[in-house]
Design a protein around this motif. Structure first.
Motif, PDB file in Angstrom:
ATOM      1  N   SER A  25       0.827  -1.208   0.000  1.00  0.00           N
ATOM      2  CA  SER A  25       0.000   0.000   0.000  1.00  0.00           C
ATOM      3  C   SER A  25       0.862   1.258   0.000  1.00  0.00           C
ATOM      4  O   SER A  25       0.523   2.253  -0.639  1.00  0.00           O
ATOM      5  CB  SER A  25      -0.937  -0.005   1.208  1.00  0.00           C
ATOM      6  OG  SER A  25      -0.218   0.033   2.425  1.00  0.00           O
ATOM      7  N   LYS A  26       1.985   1.202   0.721  1.00  0.00           N
ATOM      8  CA  LYS A  26       2.896   2.353   0.736  1.00  0.00           C
ATOM      9  C   LYS A  26       3.582   2.517  -0.615  1.00  0.00           C
ATOM     10  O   LYS A  26       3.766   3.643  -1.103  1.00  0.00           O
ATOM     11  CB  LYS A  26       3.924   2.194   1.859  1.00  0.00           C
ATOM     12  CG  LYS A  26       3.339   2.351   3.254  1.00  0.00           C
ATOM     13  CD  LYS A  26       4.415   2.220   4.313  1.00  0.00           C
ATOM     14  CE  LYS A  26       3.884   2.572   5.703  1.00  0.00           C
ATOM     15  NZ  LYS A  26       2.777   1.719   6.133  1.00  0.00           N
ATOM     16  N   THR A  63      -7.523   0.697  -2.125  1.00  0.00           N
ATOM     17  CA  THR A  63      -8.475   1.783  -1.901  1.00  0.00           C
ATOM     18  C   THR A  63      -8.186   2.579  -0.644  1.00  0.00           C
ATOM     19  O   THR A  63      -8.593   3.726  -0.525  1.00  0.00           O
ATOM     20  CB  THR A  63      -9.906   1.229  -1.812  1.00  0.00           C
ATOM     21  OG1 THR A  63      -9.955   0.239  -0.767  1.00  0.00           O
ATOM     22  CG2 THR A  63     -10.302   0.573  -3.135  1.00  0.00           C
ATOM     23  N   LYS A  64      -7.478   1.977   0.322  1.00  0.00           N
ATOM     24  CA  LYS A  64      -7.181   2.682   1.565  1.00  0.00           C
ATOM     25  C   LYS A  64      -5.684   2.633   1.884  1.00  0.00           C
ATOM     26  O   LYS A  64      -5.264   2.132   2.920  1.00  0.00           O
ATOM     27  CB  LYS A  64      -7.968   2.060   2.716  1.00  0.00           C
ATOM     28  CG  LYS A  64      -9.477   2.180   2.563  1.00  0.00           C
ATOM     29  CD  LYS A  64     -10.191   1.544   3.738  1.00  0.00           C
ATOM     30  CE  LYS A  64     -11.699   1.652   3.590  1.00  0.00           C
ATOM     31  NZ  LYS A  64     -12.415   1.023   4.727  1.00  0.00           N
ATOM     32  N   PRO A  65      -4.864   3.171   0.979  1.00  0.00           N
ATOM     33  CA  PRO A  65      -3.426   3.169   1.251  1.00  0.00           C
ATOM     34  C   PRO A  65      -3.050   4.239   2.264  1.00  0.00           C
ATOM     35  O   PRO A  65      -3.773   5.217   2.459  1.00  0.00           O
ATOM     36  CB  PRO A  65      -2.820   3.495  -0.122  1.00  0.00           C
ATOM     37  CG  PRO A  65      -3.875   4.312  -0.794  1.00  0.00           C
ATOM     38  CD  PRO A  65      -5.193   3.775  -0.300  1.00  0.00           C
ATOM     39  N   HIS A  96       2.504  -4.894 -11.234  1.00  0.00           N
ATOM     40  CA  HIS A  96       3.386  -5.889 -11.829  1.00  0.00           C
ATOM     41  C   HIS A  96       4.594  -6.169 -10.944  1.00  0.00           C
ATOM     42  O   HIS A  96       5.113  -7.294 -10.921  1.00  0.00           O
ATOM     43  CB  HIS A  96       3.851  -5.429 -13.209  1.00  0.00           C
ATOM     44  CG  HIS A  96       2.753  -5.360 -14.221  1.00  0.00           C
ATOM     45  ND1 HIS A  96       2.948  -4.979 -15.530  1.00  0.00           N
ATOM     46  CD2 HIS A  96       1.423  -5.634 -14.106  1.00  0.00           C
ATOM     47  CE1 HIS A  96       1.800  -5.022 -16.167  1.00  0.00           C
ATOM     48  NE2 HIS A  96       0.864  -5.397 -15.325  1.00  0.00           N
ATOM     49  N   GLY A  97       5.055  -5.148 -10.232  1.00  0.00           N
ATOM     50  CA  GLY A  97       6.175  -5.346  -9.320  1.00  0.00           C
ATOM     51  C   GLY A  97       5.854  -6.366  -8.246  1.00  0.00           C
ATOM     52  O   GLY A  97       6.701  -7.197  -7.870  1.00  0.00           O
ATOM     53  N   LYS A  98       4.608  -6.329  -7.734  1.00  0.00           N
ATOM     54  CA  LYS A  98       4.192  -7.294  -6.718  1.00  0.00           C
ATOM     55  C   LYS A  98       4.060  -8.687  -7.315  1.00  0.00           C
ATOM     56  O   LYS A  98       4.487  -9.679  -6.708  1.00  0.00           O
ATOM     57  CB  LYS A  98       2.858  -6.863  -6.094  1.00  0.00           C
ATOM     58  CG  LYS A  98       2.481  -7.670  -4.849  1.00  0.00           C
ATOM     59  CD  LYS A  98       3.503  -7.464  -3.737  1.00  0.00           C
ATOM     60  CE  LYS A  98       3.166  -8.261  -2.500  1.00  0.00           C
ATOM     61  NZ  LYS A  98       4.141  -8.028  -1.419  1.00  0.00           N
ATOM     62  N   PHE A  99       3.480  -8.774  -8.510  1.00  0.00           N
ATOM     63  CA  PHE A  99       3.378 -10.072  -9.178  1.00  0.00           C
ATOM     64  C   PHE A  99       4.773 -10.661  -9.417  1.00  0.00           C
ATOM     65  O   PHE A  99       4.994 -11.860  -9.231  1.00  0.00           O
ATOM     66  CB  PHE A  99       2.657  -9.933 -10.526  1.00  0.00           C
ATOM     67  CG  PHE A  99       1.266  -9.362 -10.440  1.00  0.00           C
ATOM     68  CD1 PHE A  99       0.474  -9.563  -9.321  1.00  0.00           C
ATOM     69  CD2 PHE A  99       0.741  -8.622 -11.492  1.00  0.00           C
ATOM     70  CE1 PHE A  99      -0.817  -9.045  -9.245  1.00  0.00           C
ATOM     71  CE2 PHE A  99      -0.541  -8.100 -11.440  1.00  0.00           C
ATOM     72  CZ  PHE A  99      -1.325  -8.308 -10.307  1.00  0.00           C
ATOM     73  N   ARG A 124       3.864   5.521  -5.708  1.00  0.00           N
ATOM     74  CA  ARG A 124       3.807   5.548  -7.164  1.00  0.00           C
ATOM     75  C   ARG A 124       2.730   6.495  -7.672  1.00  0.00           C
ATOM     76  O   ARG A 124       2.952   7.247  -8.634  1.00  0.00           O
ATOM     77  CB  ARG A 124       3.573   4.129  -7.692  1.00  0.00           C
ATOM     78  CG  ARG A 124       3.140   4.014  -9.159  1.00  0.00           C
ATOM     79  CD  ARG A 124       4.051   4.753 -10.130  1.00  0.00           C
ATOM     80  NE  ARG A 124       5.408   4.300 -10.071  1.00  0.00           N
ATOM     81  CZ  ARG A 124       5.883   3.260 -10.751  1.00  0.00           C
ATOM     82  NH1 ARG A 124       5.072   2.539 -11.496  1.00  0.00           N
ATOM     83  NH2 ARG A 124       7.152   2.948 -10.674  1.00  0.00           N
ATOM     84  N   PHE A 125       1.556   6.492  -7.035  1.00  0.00           N
ATOM     85  CA  PHE A 125       0.473   7.357  -7.484  1.00  0.00           C
ATOM     86  C   PHE A 125       0.878   8.827  -7.390  1.00  0.00           C
ATOM     87  O   PHE A 125       0.627   9.615  -8.310  1.00  0.00           O
ATOM     88  CB  PHE A 125      -0.785   7.105  -6.647  1.00  0.00           C
ATOM     89  CG  PHE A 125      -1.974   7.918  -7.073  1.00  0.00           C
ATOM     90  CD1 PHE A 125      -2.793   7.476  -8.095  1.00  0.00           C
ATOM     91  CD2 PHE A 125      -2.265   9.135  -6.457  1.00  0.00           C
ATOM     92  CE1 PHE A 125      -3.891   8.223  -8.499  1.00  0.00           C
ATOM     93  CE2 PHE A 125      -3.345   9.887  -6.855  1.00  0.00           C
ATOM     94  CZ  PHE A 125      -4.171   9.431  -7.884  1.00  0.00           C
ATOM     95  N   VAL A 126       1.509   9.195  -6.287  1.00  0.00           N
ATOM     96  CA  VAL A 126       1.920  10.590  -6.094  1.00  0.00           C
ATOM     97  C   VAL A 126       2.992  10.981  -7.104  1.00  0.00           C
ATOM     98  O   VAL A 126       2.895  12.031  -7.756  1.00  0.00           O
ATOM     99  CB  VAL A 126       2.429  10.805  -4.653  1.00  0.00           C
ATOM    100  CG1 VAL A 126       3.061  12.188  -4.514  1.00  0.00           C
ATOM    101  CG2 VAL A 126       1.284  10.637  -3.663  1.00  0.00           C
TER     102      VAL A 126
END
Length: 414
Positions: free
Chosen positions: A78-79, A198-200, A129-132, A84-86
């Motif tokens: 989540s972090k 949804t709640k990072p 993809h990084g998590k996968f 990444r979003f920011v």
């Protein structure tokens, strides 16, 4: 519960197929634009990529590789996601502000903005993809990439055919890629890995820590993009958009192969990270196999270019490209060193020695810059490829030296 970890062979097969298909789709975009419009439009699309890529690559900071090599779970997903979003939103904002500075007509600015939007969506998919990749389940990565590749092919065939509009084609591509992120990538993260998107949550301290940790890779990726695009900037300045379109079309044959190399590297990075800690001989053996594969791929491309260069260019693009066989041959020589240094880069990332990326990419970028200034005004496209070749040769030598040094040290960097 985590999804089942695939075997290395299965991961390789999935990545091989998706890498080839995705590379084909990226080439296909260039090809269909060339066939349905003209070399100038190809040049515009290439210029939009050249402008936006360094911004997004820097602020993306190759976070996917950091996640993939985080085998000890130092930071929650989540972090990573909100980070990444920011940073990706910052990249989109910078790209938008840049349009008010660049002396382009409005049509050019809209194309550049839409290309930036496509890249913003791509970065959201990339962090999943990084998590996968970390979980060694490249099947999910492959399916996601295949969806995006298929939508790209459909969009640019149908929309460009009926509307003759690059803007509408890019807009539909952006929407289709967003659907893949929302209804495939995010759902797999939530369902199979029970991870929250949804709640990072991310406090300033953790954000700063991730920024400091990741910024060397951001600098390296920016230099890599700048290195690849430097000849395009100078071709556009000295020789015009049509010459840039010719160069972009031919050089994309090499870029398509590099996309395949990157895909294979993604399979090996988590395994290399484990081997570097637990089994140094296996680490070295896997690197050797990767280098041989990269060399073989480059040599095959070179032989095909020598034997069938003009035929390939006429089939893939249009009659405008006939007569540039020598440029294609030089491009394929360049690809040999580019492909091998790509695998060496994966080997270095697996050791989490991120800071060493900066001098490697800086040196290759500087030599390409100097030679582009000297050679392109005199030799046009030949000078551009020679400048690029020199940069990739230096990168290969430097990377090989640093991998050997990392093997000798054999010390895991946190």
């Amino acid at each position: 519960m985590d999804a089942k970890v695939l075997t290395f062979r299965n991961n390789f097969s999935w990545t091989f197929f998706s890498g080839v298909f995705y590379a084909f789709s990226q080439w296909y975009i260039i090809s269909i634009i060339a066939k349905l419009t003209d070399a100038e439009t190809v040049g515009l699309y290439s210029l939009a990529l050249a402008i936006t890529a360094p911004i997004f690559l820097f602020l993306s900071m190759n976070l996917k590789s950091i996640i993939a090599t985080d085998i000890q779970g130092e930071t929650s997903f989540s972090k990573y996601f909100i980070f990444r979003f920011v940073t990706s939103s910052m990249a989109l904002g910078i790209s938008t502000l840049l349009l008010f500075i660049l002396p382009f007509e409005n049509y050019y600015k809209i194309v550049i903005f839409l290309v930036a939007g496509v890249k913003w969506v791509e970065t959201l998919s990339d962090v999943c993809h990084g998590k996968f990749q970390q979980k060694e389940n490249m099947r999910y990565v492959a399916i996601s990439k295949c969806y995006r590749a298929l939508f790209s092919i459909i969009v640019f065939t149908v929309v460009l055919w009926f509307t003759d509009s690059l803007i509408l084609s890019l807009l539909f591509q952006l929407v289709s890629w967003l659907l893949v992120v929302l209804f495939y990538d995010f759902l797999k993260i939530k369902k199979d890995y029970s991870l929250s998107i949804t709640k990072p949550s991310l406090n300033f301290f953790t954000f700063k820590k991730l920024m400091i940790y990741a910024i060397p890779l951001g600098i390296a990726m920016t230099l890599d993009s700048l290195h690849a695009n430097l000849p395009r900037y100078f071709i556009s300045f000295f020789n015009g958009e049509e010459a840039l379109g010719i160069y972009a079309g031919i050089s994309y044959i090499m870029i398509a192969g590099q996309t395949f190399i990157v895909s294979l590297s993604q399979v090996t990075i988590p395994r290399l990270a484990k081997y570097y800690i637990t089994d140094l001989n296996a680490y070295k053996k896997l690197i050797g196999k990767m280098l041989f594969l990269a060399f073989l791929l480059g040599v095959i491309g070179l032989v095909v270019a020598i034997l069938f260069g003009n035929t390939i260019l006429s089939l893939l693009y249009s009659e405008e490209y006939i007569g540039y066989k020598n440029i294609l041959i030089l491009i394929m020589v360049t690809s040999i060193f580019w492909y091998m240094s790509g695998f060496l880069n994966a080997a270095l990332i697996a050791t989490r020695r991120f800071k060493i990326q900066i001098p490697i990419y800086l040196s290759s970028t500087l030599i390409t810059l100097v030679l582009s200034i000297l050679l392109i005004p005199l030799y046009a496209l030949s000078g551009a490829v020679l400048a690029l070749l020199s940069g990739h040769l230096l990168r290969f030598i430097f990377s090989l030296f640093m991998v050997n040094k990392a093997i000798k040290n054999n010390q895991y960097i946190h």
